[in-house]
Design a protein around this motif. Structure first.
Motif, PDB file in Angstrom:
ATOM      1  N   GLY A  65       0.847  -1.189   0.000  1.00 40.42           N
ATOM      2  CA  GLY A  65       0.000   0.000   0.000  1.00 40.42           C
ATOM      3  C   GLY A  65       0.879   1.234   0.000  1.00 40.42           C
ATOM      4  N   ASP A  66       0.769   2.037   1.070  1.00 41.83           N
ATOM      5  CA  ASP A  66       1.588   3.248   1.177  1.00 41.83           C
ATOM      6  C   ASP A  66       2.646   3.133   2.270  1.00 41.83           C
ATOM      7  N   LEU A  67       2.934   1.895   2.713  1.00 45.10           N
ATOM      8  CA  LEU A  67       3.972   1.631   3.704  1.00 45.10           C
ATOM      9  C   LEU A  67       5.160   0.978   3.019  1.00 45.10           C
ATOM     10  N   VAL A  68       6.354   1.510   3.276  1.00 49.71           N
ATOM     11  CA  VAL A  68       7.584   0.942   2.734  1.00 49.71           C
ATOM     12  C   VAL A  68       8.408   0.396   3.895  1.00 49.71           C
ATOM     13  N   LYS A  69       8.856  -0.840   3.742  1.00 57.38           N
ATOM     14  CA  LYS A  69       9.760  -1.453   4.716  1.00 57.38           C
ATOM     15  C   LYS A  69      11.153  -1.434   4.113  1.00 57.38           C
ATOM     16  N   ILE A  70      12.117  -0.917   4.891  1.00 51.00           N
ATOM     17  CA  ILE A  70      13.502  -0.811   4.435  1.00 51.00           C
ATOM     18  C   ILE A  70      14.353  -1.776   5.247  1.00 51.00           C
ATOM     19  N   GLU A  71      15.165  -2.566   4.540  1.00 47.52           N
ATOM     20  CA  GLU A  71      16.113  -3.450   5.190  1.00 47.52           C
ATOM     21  C   GLU A  71      17.482  -3.243   4.551  1.00 47.52           C
ATOM     22  N   SER A  72      18.501  -3.143   5.396  1.00 41.88           N
ATOM     23  CA  SER A  72      19.871  -2.996   4.918  1.00 41.88           C
ATOM     24  C   SER A  72      20.801  -3.548   5.986  1.00 41.88           C
ATOM     25  N   ARG A  73      21.710  -4.397   5.579  1.00 38.01           N
ATOM     26  CA  ARG A  73      22.640  -4.994   6.539  1.00 38.01           C
ATOM     27  C   ARG A  73      23.865  -4.130   6.782  1.00 38.01           C
ATOM     28  N   GLY A  74      24.284  -3.405   5.779  1.00 39.24           N
ATOM     29  CA  GLY A  74      25.540  -2.678   5.895  1.00 39.24           C
ATOM     30  C   GLY A  74      25.412  -1.208   6.232  1.00 39.24           C
ATOM     31  N   ALA A  75      24.198  -0.681   6.291  1.00 41.51           N
ATOM     32  CA  ALA A  75      24.025   0.765   6.489  1.00 41.51           C
ATOM     33  C   ALA A  75      24.256   1.166   7.942  1.00 41.51           C
ATOM     34  N   ASP A  76      24.984   2.268   8.127  1.00 50.69           N
ATOM     35  CA  ASP A  76      25.152   2.808   9.476  1.00 50.69           C
ATOM     36  C   ASP A  76      23.914   3.631   9.840  1.00 50.69           C
ATOM     37  N   ARG A  77      23.903   4.154  11.047  1.00 50.51           N
ATOM     38  CA  ARG A  77      22.739   4.881  11.557  1.00 50.51           C
ATOM     39  C   ARG A  77      22.384   6.081  10.674  1.00 50.51           C
TER      40      ARG A  77
END
Length: 160
Positions: A65-77
């Motif tokens: 819908g209008d919700l995005v889930k973000i996943e990243s293993r290497g990203a810092d804060r």
């Protein structure tokens, strides 16, 4: 995972407008058509992240819908905060879900009508002249400190 709310009807338009004539009110798009539209939006979001230099190849996006889930293993804060804002400040997105590294909750501010980066800096950082710190914390999404808009969400950096 935390969820952040955004103003759905403001932000950068990257999804385009439907060119087809409106469907009858009682008809629903087919499941494959819905899946194709969702995949096209995810690809547009990925392209935007790549344009901003925020996708190091390990960012995974899921759109419901209008919700995005973000996943990243290497990203810092800092990168994760920028990813949340880059995606959330897109027209048509109202929520972003992501895990943040570390325990502290990021500080975001939603721009109100008539606000400036100086006023926001005074509120959060105690000094209007520290607006540049907020501008720098929101690059590359911001290209000019005078170009912010109501409903836009900004990162507030932790300044010593």
């Amino acid at each position: 995972m935390a969820i952040w709310d955004f103003v759905k009807d403001t932000g950068k338009s990257i999804f385009g407008k439907a060119e087809a004539s409106p469907a009858p009110a009682d008809s629903k798009p087919s499941k494959p058509a819905q899946e194709n539209a969702t995949q096209a939006k995810v690809e547009a979001l990925k392209k935007e992240l790549k344009t901003l230099g925020l996708d190091a190849g390990d960012v995974h996006l899921t759109l419901k819908g209008d919700l995005v889930k973000i996943e990243s293993r290497g990203a810092d804060r800092e990168t994760m905060e920028k990813l949340v804002l880059a995606v959330g400040n897109i027209e048509g997105i109202s929520k972003v879900e992501a895990d943040m590294p570390e325990d502290a909750e990021p500080q975001f501010h939603t721009v109100a009508k008539g606000e400036t980066l100086s006023a926001i800096a005074k509120k959060y950082l105690g000094d209007a002249n520290k607006y540049q710190a907020i501008f720098e914390a929101n690059k590359p999404m911001l290209s000019d400190p005078d170009k912010i808009y109501p409903g836009q969400k900004l990162r507030i950096p932790q300044v010593a």
